[in-house]
Write a protein that holds these residues in place. Structure first.
Motif, PDB file in Angstrom:
ATOM      1  N   ARG A 132       0.466  -1.378  -0.273  1.00  0.00           N
ATOM      2  CA  ARG A 132       0.177   0.327  -0.353  1.00  0.00           C
ATOM      3  C   ARG A 132       1.169   1.079   0.254  1.00  0.00           C
ATOM      4  NH1 ARG A 132      -5.570  -0.536   1.756  1.00  0.00           N
ATOM      5  NH2 ARG A 132      -5.737  -2.843   2.338  1.00  0.00           N
TER       6      ARG A 132
ATOM      7  N   ARG B 101      -8.806   0.206  -9.126  1.00  0.00           N
ATOM      8  CA  ARG B 101      -8.391   1.661  -9.907  1.00  0.00           C
ATOM      9  C   ARG B 101      -7.875   1.923 -11.628  1.00  0.00           C
ATOM     10  NH1 ARG B 101      -1.306   1.869  -8.428  1.00  0.00           N
ATOM     11  NH2 ARG B 101      -0.947   4.139  -9.160  1.00  0.00           N
TER      12      ARG B 101
ATOM     13  N   ILE C 206      -5.670   8.216   1.585  1.00  0.00           N
ATOM     14  CA  ILE C 206      -6.334   7.980   0.214  1.00  0.00           C
ATOM     15  C   ILE C 206      -5.135   6.037   0.348  1.00  0.00           C
ATOM     16  CG2 ILE C 206      -6.638   7.707  -1.605  1.00  0.00           C
ATOM     17  CD1 ILE C 206      -7.096  10.128  -2.368  1.00  0.00           C
ATOM     18  N   HIS C 207      -5.403   5.190   0.905  1.00  0.00           N
ATOM     19  CA  HIS C 207      -3.780   3.726   0.338  1.00  0.00           C
ATOM     20  C   HIS C 207      -5.055   3.790  -0.782  1.00  0.00           C
ATOM     21  CE1 HIS C 207      -5.178   3.638   5.475  1.00  0.00           C
ATOM     22  NE2 HIS C 207      -5.052   4.772   4.978  1.00  0.00           N
ATOM     23  N   TYR C 208      -3.611   3.173  -1.736  1.00  0.00           N
ATOM     24  CA  TYR C 208      -3.945   2.318  -2.932  1.00  0.00           C
ATOM     25  C   TYR C 208      -2.694   1.731  -3.073  1.00  0.00           C
ATOM     26  CZ  TYR C 208      -0.293   5.984  -4.051  1.00  0.00           C
ATOM     27  OH  TYR C 208       1.102   6.665  -4.283  1.00  0.00           O
TER      28      TYR C 208
ATOM     29  N   PHE D  90      -6.727  12.150  -7.157  1.00  0.00           N
ATOM     30  CA  PHE D  90      -5.680  11.256  -6.729  1.00  0.00           C
ATOM     31  C   PHE D  90      -4.726  11.689  -7.999  1.00  0.00           C
ATOM     32  CE2 PHE D  90      -4.509   7.177  -7.661  1.00  0.00           C
ATOM     33  CZ  PHE D  90      -3.912   6.416  -6.056  1.00  0.00           C
TER      34      PHE D  90
ATOM     35  N   TYR E  60     -11.832  10.343  -8.143  1.00  0.00           N
ATOM     36  CA  TYR E  60     -12.705   9.165  -7.494  1.00  0.00           C
ATOM     37  C   TYR E  60     -13.939   9.876  -6.782  1.00  0.00           C
ATOM     38  CZ  TYR E  60      -8.937   5.797  -9.251  1.00  0.00           C
ATOM     39  OH  TYR E  60      -7.842   5.552  -9.655  1.00  0.00           O
TER      40      TYR E  60
ATOM     41  N   VAL F 270      -8.121   1.103  -4.912  1.00  0.00           N
ATOM     42  CA  VAL F 270      -7.934   3.136  -4.642  1.00  0.00           C
ATOM     43  C   VAL F 270      -9.103   3.095  -2.932  1.00  0.00           C
ATOM     44  CG1 VAL F 270      -7.951   5.605  -4.359  1.00  0.00           C
ATOM     45  CG2 VAL F 270      -7.025   4.350  -6.404  1.00  0.00           C
ATOM     46  N   GLU F 271      -8.997   3.164  -1.712  1.00  0.00           N
ATOM     47  CA  GLU F 271      -9.875   2.809  -0.571  1.00  0.00           C
ATOM     48  C   GLU F 271      -9.796   4.323   0.440  1.00  0.00           C
ATOM     49  OE1 GLU F 271      -9.591  -0.715   1.691  1.00  0.00           O
ATOM     50  OE2 GLU F 271      -7.665  -0.686   0.743  1.00  0.00           O
TER      51      GLU F 271
END
Length: 344
Positions: free
Chosen positions: A159, A215, A194-196, A174, A181, A201-202
């Motif tokens: 991540r 993504r 943002i965790h990706y 992003f 998003y 993508v969260e």
């Protein structure tokens, strides 16, 4: 290397960066088919953000890795090889049993190299200990395998993290992909993290996940319909077919007029406002007058919102369009212009 059986895993990788380290550790877990309670790592930068003799700081990626596999990362002390003596010994033996046979071979891909390493590694783990009537693999299967915890569902995905503020449109920007998003509209104006990974993508707000997306490609808008307010959801329905359906209810000439708008537009979205404006004229002038005005506009090949509105404001929709006189020549009379009689 496992502590009791000394069952060893070896893999070649390009670098010692986080991506390669996490990939190798993933493969190690699935090679053993289970998870140990703790993993003793070296003090390399891709694992430890700040080394300390008593309380080292693990980086976020390794913390997520440990959380995914439900284990503990326990780095060694800096410049203390005795903290990982089993690994140091296994490195020496790997050079003798695996690296030495490969030293003069040429490989054209990392995959081919690791395939050959895996073949030699199997032979290494199957070799009998000099003082024990068992091999590393036999000790692992008979004793140590049962002590490992079961594997989680799926591999851990590395991540990365970034921050973004929810825009007024209900999207977060992003930056790595220059994409947008959607998030639930009630978070507009809020700061998010943002965790990706390379696949998903969260979006999190105060440790609560508020959006999850696959993504996608660079420069794209990614929308979950439930994230939008009622006004924004209505815009998602806009299409040439949506406006043609509304126009058909007002009359055939209105439909012909709206269809003509989209035929003459290379980019349909530019005609949406014009189409909406024409349809809205029915509220002020009625569907019969609008249909008649559209008939006149189509006949004159002058389809536009302003022209149709002008027809209605000047009551030209109540006047039948003039038929041009087909017998009358379009050439004006003039003494210097000879007619057809001069050529008979």
């Amino acid at each position: 290397v496992l502590p009791f059986s000394l069952y060893t895993y070896v893999e070649a990788c390009w670098t010692q960066k986080r991506e390669d380290l996490v990939s190798c550790m993933n493969n190690m877990m699935w090679f053993y088919g289970g998870v140990p309670k703790g993993v003793v790592s070296d003090n390399l930068k891709s694992a430890v953000s700040r080394s300390s003799k008593y309380e080292p700081e693990i980086n976020r990626s390794l913390k997520d890795f440990a959380r995914h596999y439900d284990c503990v990362i326990n780095p060694t002390r800096a410049y203390s090889p005795q903290d990982k003596a089993l690994v140091e010994n296994a490195v020496q033996l790997s050079y003798q049993r695996i690296f030495y046979p490969l030293r003069e071979m040429t490989f054209f891909s990392l995959q081919d190299l690791n395939t050959e390493i895996r073949r030699l590694l199997e032979n290494y783990n199957d070799m009998l200990f000099q003082r024990k009537e068992a091999s590393r693999k036999e000790l692992f299967q008979s004793v140590e395998r049962a002590a490992l915890k079961p594997l989680p569902v799926g591999l851990y995905r590395l991540r990365e993290y970034t921050r973004a503020k929810v825009q007024k449109t209900g999207y977060v920007y992003f930056s790595p992909d220059k994409s947008y998003y959607s998030v639930p509209y009630r978070y507009i104006g809020k700061n998010t993290r943002i965790h990706y990974t390379k696949d998903v993508v969260e979006v999190y707000h105060y440790h609560e996940r508020i959006a999850f997306h696959k993504r996608s490609s660079r420069g794209s808008y990614n929308t979950v319909r439930d994230h939008l307010g009622s006004t924004h959801r209505k815009y998602l329905d806009w299409s040439p077919g949506y406006f043609e359906k509304q126009a058909a209810a007002l009359g055939p000439n209105v439909l012909a007029c709206i269809s003509e708008l989209f035929v003459g537009s290379d980019y349909p979205e530019t005609a949406y406002k014009r189409a909406m404006g024409i349809i809205q004229l029915a509220k002020s002038y009625g569907r019969e007058r609008l249909d008649a005005a559209c008939n006149r506009a189509v006949y004159a090949k002058a389809v536009s919102y302003n022209r149709i509105k002008n027809i209605l404001e000047n009551n030209l929709d109540r006047v039948a369009p003039e038929e041009p006189d087909k017998k009358q020549s379009h050439i004006p009379d003039h003494e210097n212009i000879r007619g057809a009689s001069n050529y008979q």
